[in-house]
Scaffold this active site. Structure first.
Site, PDB file in Angstrom:
ATOM      1  N   GLY A 171       0.831  -1.180  -0.236  1.00  0.00           N
ATOM      2  CA  GLY A 171      -0.051   0.106  -0.051  1.00  0.00           C
ATOM      3  C   GLY A 171       0.931   0.939  -0.140  1.00  0.00           C
ATOM      4  O   GLY A 171       1.801   1.362  -0.498  1.00  0.00           O
ATOM      5  N   GLY A 172       0.481   2.201   0.252  1.00  0.00           N
ATOM      6  CA  GLY A 172       1.339   3.858   0.501  1.00  0.00           C
ATOM      7  C   GLY A 172       2.785   3.896   1.277  1.00  0.00           C
ATOM      8  O   GLY A 172       3.112   4.243   1.191  1.00  0.00           O
ATOM      9  N   GLY A 406      25.019  11.159 -29.448  1.00  0.00           N
ATOM     10  CA  GLY A 406      24.310  11.842 -28.037  1.00  0.00           C
ATOM     11  C   GLY A 406      24.796  11.089 -27.103  1.00  0.00           C
ATOM     12  O   GLY A 406      25.179  12.465 -26.174  1.00  0.00           O
ATOM     13  N   ALA A 407      25.016  10.750 -26.761  1.00  0.00           N
ATOM     14  CA  ALA A 407      25.448   9.233 -25.570  1.00  0.00           C
ATOM     15  C   ALA A 407      26.557  10.232 -25.278  1.00  0.00           C
ATOM     16  O   ALA A 407      27.002   9.772 -24.071  1.00  0.00           O
ATOM     17  CB  ALA A 407      25.663   7.589 -26.460  1.00  0.00           C
TER      18      ALA A 407
HETATM   19  C1  HXC Z   1      -4.049  -4.652  12.536  1.00  0.00           C
HETATM   20  C2  HXC Z   1      -2.722  -5.804  10.937  1.00  0.00           C
HETATM   21  C3  HXC Z   1      -2.602  -5.395  10.533  1.00  0.00           C
HETATM   22  C4  HXC Z   1      -2.912  -4.410  10.335  1.00  0.00           C
HETATM   23  C5  HXC Z   1      -1.732  -7.532  10.653  1.00  0.00           C
HETATM   24  N1  HXC Z   1      -2.188  -7.285  11.133  1.00  0.00           N
HETATM   25  N2  HXC Z   1      -2.032  -5.953   9.737  1.00  0.00           N
HETATM   26  N3  HXC Z   1      -3.366  -4.938  12.767  1.00  0.00           N
HETATM   27  N4  HXC Z   1      -4.009  -3.830  10.911  1.00  0.00           N
HETATM   28  N5  HXC Z   1      -2.969  -3.764   8.840  1.00  0.00           N
HETATM   29  C6  HXC Z   1      -2.226  -8.155  12.809  1.00  0.00           C
HETATM   30  C7  HXC Z   1      -3.053  -9.223  12.313  1.00  0.00           C
HETATM   31  O1  HXC Z   1      -4.101  -8.601  12.477  1.00  0.00           O
HETATM   32  C8  HXC Z   1      -2.504 -10.377  13.224  1.00  0.00           C
HETATM   33  O2  HXC Z   1      -2.906 -10.505  14.777  1.00  0.00           O
HETATM   34  C9  HXC Z   1      -1.030  -9.672  13.225  1.00  0.00           C
HETATM   35  O3  HXC Z   1      -0.679  -8.871  12.975  1.00  0.00           O
HETATM   36  C10 HXC Z   1      -0.105 -11.073  12.091  1.00  0.00           C
HETATM   37  O4  HXC Z   1      -0.952 -10.952  10.873  1.00  0.00           O
HETATM   38  P1  HXC Z   1      -0.685 -12.132  10.348  1.00  0.00           P
HETATM   39  O5  HXC Z   1      -2.247 -12.083   9.554  1.00  0.00           O
HETATM   40  O6  HXC Z   1      -1.074 -13.237  11.121  1.00  0.00           O
HETATM   41  O7  HXC Z   1       0.606 -12.972   9.566  1.00  0.00           O
HETATM   42  P2  HXC Z   1       0.753 -12.945   8.521  1.00  0.00           P
HETATM   43  O8  HXC Z   1      -0.728 -14.441   7.903  1.00  0.00           O
HETATM   44  O9  HXC Z   1       2.210 -12.793   8.115  1.00  0.00           O
HETATM   45  O10 HXC Z   1      -0.097 -12.259   6.849  1.00  0.00           O
HETATM   46  C11 HXC Z   1       0.472 -10.950   6.883  1.00  0.00           C
HETATM   47  C12 HXC Z   1       0.011  -9.579   6.331  1.00  0.00           C
HETATM   48  C13 HXC Z   1      -1.122  -9.437   6.370  1.00  0.00           C
HETATM   49  C14 HXC Z   1       0.065 -10.176   4.626  1.00  0.00           C
HETATM   50  C15 HXC Z   1       0.297  -8.460   5.961  1.00  0.00           C
HETATM   51  O11 HXC Z   1      -1.964  -9.483   7.865  1.00  0.00           O
HETATM   52  C16 HXC Z   1      -2.450  -8.892   5.853  1.00  0.00           C
HETATM   53  O12 HXC Z   1      -2.430  -8.280   4.892  1.00  0.00           O
HETATM   54  N6  HXC Z   1      -2.052  -7.807   6.679  1.00  0.00           N
HETATM   55  C17 HXC Z   1      -3.374  -7.096   5.883  1.00  0.00           C
HETATM   56  C18 HXC Z   1      -2.741  -6.098   5.120  1.00  0.00           C
HETATM   57  C19 HXC Z   1      -3.534  -4.716   4.773  1.00  0.00           C
HETATM   58  O13 HXC Z   1      -4.500  -4.252   3.816  1.00  0.00           O
HETATM   59  N7  HXC Z   1      -3.338  -3.661   5.429  1.00  0.00           N
HETATM   60  C20 HXC Z   1      -4.329  -2.351   5.136  1.00  0.00           C
HETATM   61  C21 HXC Z   1      -3.212  -2.209   3.946  1.00  0.00           C
HETATM   62  S1  HXC Z   1      -3.440  -0.314   3.195  1.00  0.00           S
HETATM   63  P3  HXC Z   1      -3.113 -11.569  15.545  1.00  0.00           P
HETATM   64  O14 HXC Z   1      -3.508 -10.172  16.657  1.00  0.00           O
HETATM   65  O15 HXC Z   1      -3.507 -12.301  14.791  1.00  0.00           O
HETATM   66  O16 HXC Z   1      -0.957 -11.042  15.852  1.00  0.00           O
HETATM   67  C22 HXC Z   1      -2.601   0.949   3.769  1.00  0.00           C
HETATM   68  C23 HXC Z   1      -2.595   2.193   3.132  1.00  0.00           C
HETATM   69  C24 HXC Z   1      -1.955   2.797   3.398  1.00  0.00           C
HETATM   70  O17 HXC Z   1      -1.465   0.132   3.953  1.00  0.00           O
HETATM   71  C25 HXC Z   1      -1.710   4.431   3.076  1.00  0.00           C
HETATM   72  C26 HXC Z   1      -0.195   5.252   3.575  1.00  0.00           C
HETATM   73  C27 HXC Z   1      -0.403   6.035   2.581  1.00  0.00           C
END
Ligand code: HXC
Length: 519
Positions: A171-172, A406-407
């Site tokens: 993401g961002g 040019g290079a």
């Molecule tokens: C809160 C989160 C989290 C998040 C993971 N966790 N991502 N909690 N916010 N974004 C937590 C899970 O609930 C879990 O909690 C622990 O972290 C580990 O995650 P798992 O899923 O069990 O780990 P894994 O299987 O290794 O997968 C990792 C992952 C997946 C691929 C990153 O967690 C995932 O897809 N997360 C969401 C990613 C996402 O969509 N993020 C937002 C993107 S938008 P527990 O309690 O079970 O340990 C964004 C915008 C940014 O980021 C913009 C900036 C400009």
């Protein structure tokens, strides 16, 4: 509470903080072949030098029952320490706490060390391992990211910024590393993308794995987002330590001088014969680089991306130097969009941080064709020209063989303020290669000859005539565009002499808000 108890409480709290999201989650991190954030910091810094900050920070979110789940330090470990005795500020996202996801308070912690790094004029290193924005927090997390981005932008060209990607970065979140100077990714376990495979599938229908979308091979080889691909985290930390030895602490300092026992006047006879007699045959420019630099040590940047140009750091008589070199061994060393962008960014980094630039030229020209034109070779080539032309650090150029069209101008020629421009006797500095030139100049005459044998003989004669006149360095040298034609085996010595003479160089560009480099 008695004072002794208070001290014990503090010790207990520290123990608790050091466990992050708990032993189970640390074990799960290990099971994935990843180190914990603290282990990573220990690997990176000089032993015992880490000073942690903000260990007692917790998040402030009350959504989705989060008020009942708090961890000391909140998903990132921040502080400062030393690398080879020089101070760095750093942060390491802790995947064991909410997947290292970015909360408002976590962003504040990261911004604090970035601000300190700027105030103290020290590099800042970020270790990324995060699920992105903390979903429960909503917009405060987005604002937190933007606070970090703004600091990345202000720190650019002031202090070196390095990003290690040791897990997810999606993401961002990708934009903070993208704004920094160097990104490195581990072969397994790390990935970067703006949108993940699931969203890609639903939006475009494309079926693609995480690895193929944003793994280390993709970013180190295809997109160029990552400057380094490392096998594992330990290798990554060693690489960061090594990289820093070539860099100053900030833009007002010089890079450290490293004493060398490699003789400055070391002659390398092999260089006299390294360029093949046949101009169409390649040779490996890396052999030239390794031969002329101190102790043969060269830290290549972007090794797997745009391999037709080589960039990286080495030293000449202990002075850190950025090297940009065409690579005849890959696509004949032609300049294309990717090579131009890669080299331009490197030249600008060196210039921002007072690192002298050595350019080794063997370039047949820009890659022709609709593919390159549609991809904007004009604008990308202009980037490289711009970068060289605006750079005020010492610039030494050695033309080994081809330097066409040019290079020739782009590759740090005299008129783009090259300070010392040398050529080997094998250099060919001209508007274009003989075959192309003869086709243009003699086209009508050639077409008029009907006998194929005679036609071939005529072309060969004209090519020989052209080569005699232009495929050499002496025409350029007669105009002073080349300062001297040097014996190849003496190249190291001549480069060192040139950089020595340039140590007091002072050039100031005109005052302006900022330039408008063709992006
Ligand atoms: C809160 C989160 C989290 C998040 C993971 N966790 N991502 N909690 N916010 N974004 C937590 C899970 O609930 C879990 O909690 C622990 O972290 C580990 O995650 P798992 O899923 O069990 O780990 P894994 O299987 O290794 O997968 C990792 C992952 C997946 C691929 C990153 O967690 C995932 O897809 N997360 C969401 C990613 C996402 O969509 N993020 C937002 C993107 S938008 P527990 O309690 O079970 O340990 C964004 C915008 C940014 O980021 C913009 C900036 C400009």
């Amino acid at each position: 509470m008695e004072n002794q108890q208070k001290v014990k409480n503090l010790i207990d709290l520290r123990v608790q903080a050091k466990l992050g999201g708990g032993e189970k989650r640390i074990a799960s991190q290990h099971a994935k072949g990843k180190f914990s954030a603290r282990e990573r910091i220990d690997m990176l810094l000089d032993e015992g030098s880490f000073e942690e900050l903000d260990m007692f920070v917790t998040h402030r979110c009350n959504n989705f029952g989060l008020e009942k789940e708090k961890y000391l330090g909140d998903g990132v470990i921040t502080g400062h320490g030393t690398i080879d005795g020089r101070t760095v500020f750093l942060y390491a996202q802790d995947f064991t706490v909410f997947g290292g996801s970015l909360s408002e308070t976590m962003a504040l912690k990261i911004c604090k060390v970035m601000d300190m790094a700027m105030k103290m004029g020290c590099p800042v290193i970020g270790v990324n391992d995060s699920g992105g924005a903390r979903i429960q927090e909503g917009v405060t997390s987005l604002a937190g990211y933007a606070e970090i981005f703004q600091r990345n932008i202000m720190a650019s060209g002031v202090i070196p910024q390095i990003s290690a990607i040791y897990g997810p970065c999606a993401g961002g979140a990708v934009y903070s590393p993208a704004l920094t100077d160097f990104v490195l990714m581990t072969e397994d376990n790390s990935y970067m993308f703006v949108t993940g495979p699931k969203v890609v599938k639903s939006v475009t229908g494309e079926d693609i794995s995480t690895e193929d979308l944003g793994g280390a091979d993709v970013h180190a080889g295809k997109s160029g987002v990552s400057h380094f691909k490392v096998e594992n985290e330990e290798e990554g930390m060693l690489l960061i330590r090594k990289l820093l030895t070539y860099l100053p602490q900030n833009n007002l300092e010089e890079p450290p001088l490293v004493e060398t026992h490699d003789p400055i006047d070391r002659l390398e006879d092999s260089l006299n014969t390294i360029v093949p007699d046949n101009p169409n045959l390649p040779y490996d420019m890396k052999n030239v680089i390794h031969t002329i630099v101190d102790n043969g040590e060269f830290l290549e940047v972007h090794r797997n991306y745009a391999r037709n140009i080589i960039v990286g750091f080495a030293r000449f008589n202990g002075i850190s130097t950025g090297i940009i070199a065409n690579q005849p061994n890959f696509l004949a060393g032609v300049l294309d969009c990717d090579a131009s962008r890669k080299a331009a960014r490197f030249v600008r980094f060196c210039d921002a941080f007072n690192i002298p630039i050595l350019t080794l030229v063997d370039v047949p020209g820009f890659l022709p064709g609709s593919g390159q034109e549609y991809a904007g070779i004009i604008i990308h080539g202009a980037k490289l020209m711009f970068a060289y032309g605006e750079a005020t650090v010492p610039k030494v150029t050695v033309t080994l063989r081809k330097s066409y069209g040019g290079a020739h101008d782009v590759m740090s020629c005299k008129q783009l303020r090259g300070d010392f421009n040398y050529a080997w006797p094998t250099a060919e500095i001209a508007v274009m290669g003989a075959a192309g030139a003869i086709e243009v100049l003699e086209g009508r005459a050639i077409n008029a000859i009907t006998d194929p044998e005679e036609k071939a003989k005529y072309i060969a004669e004209k090519v020989a005539e052209y080569n005699e006149k232009f495929a050499n360095p002496y025409q350029a040298a007669s105009y002073g565009y080349i300062d001297d034609v040097i014996e190849p085996r003496n190249t190291r010595f001549r480069i060192i002499r040139a950089f020595q003479a340039l140590q007091t160089k002072k050039v100031v560009n005109p005052l302006r808000k900022h330039c408008n480099i063709p992006l």
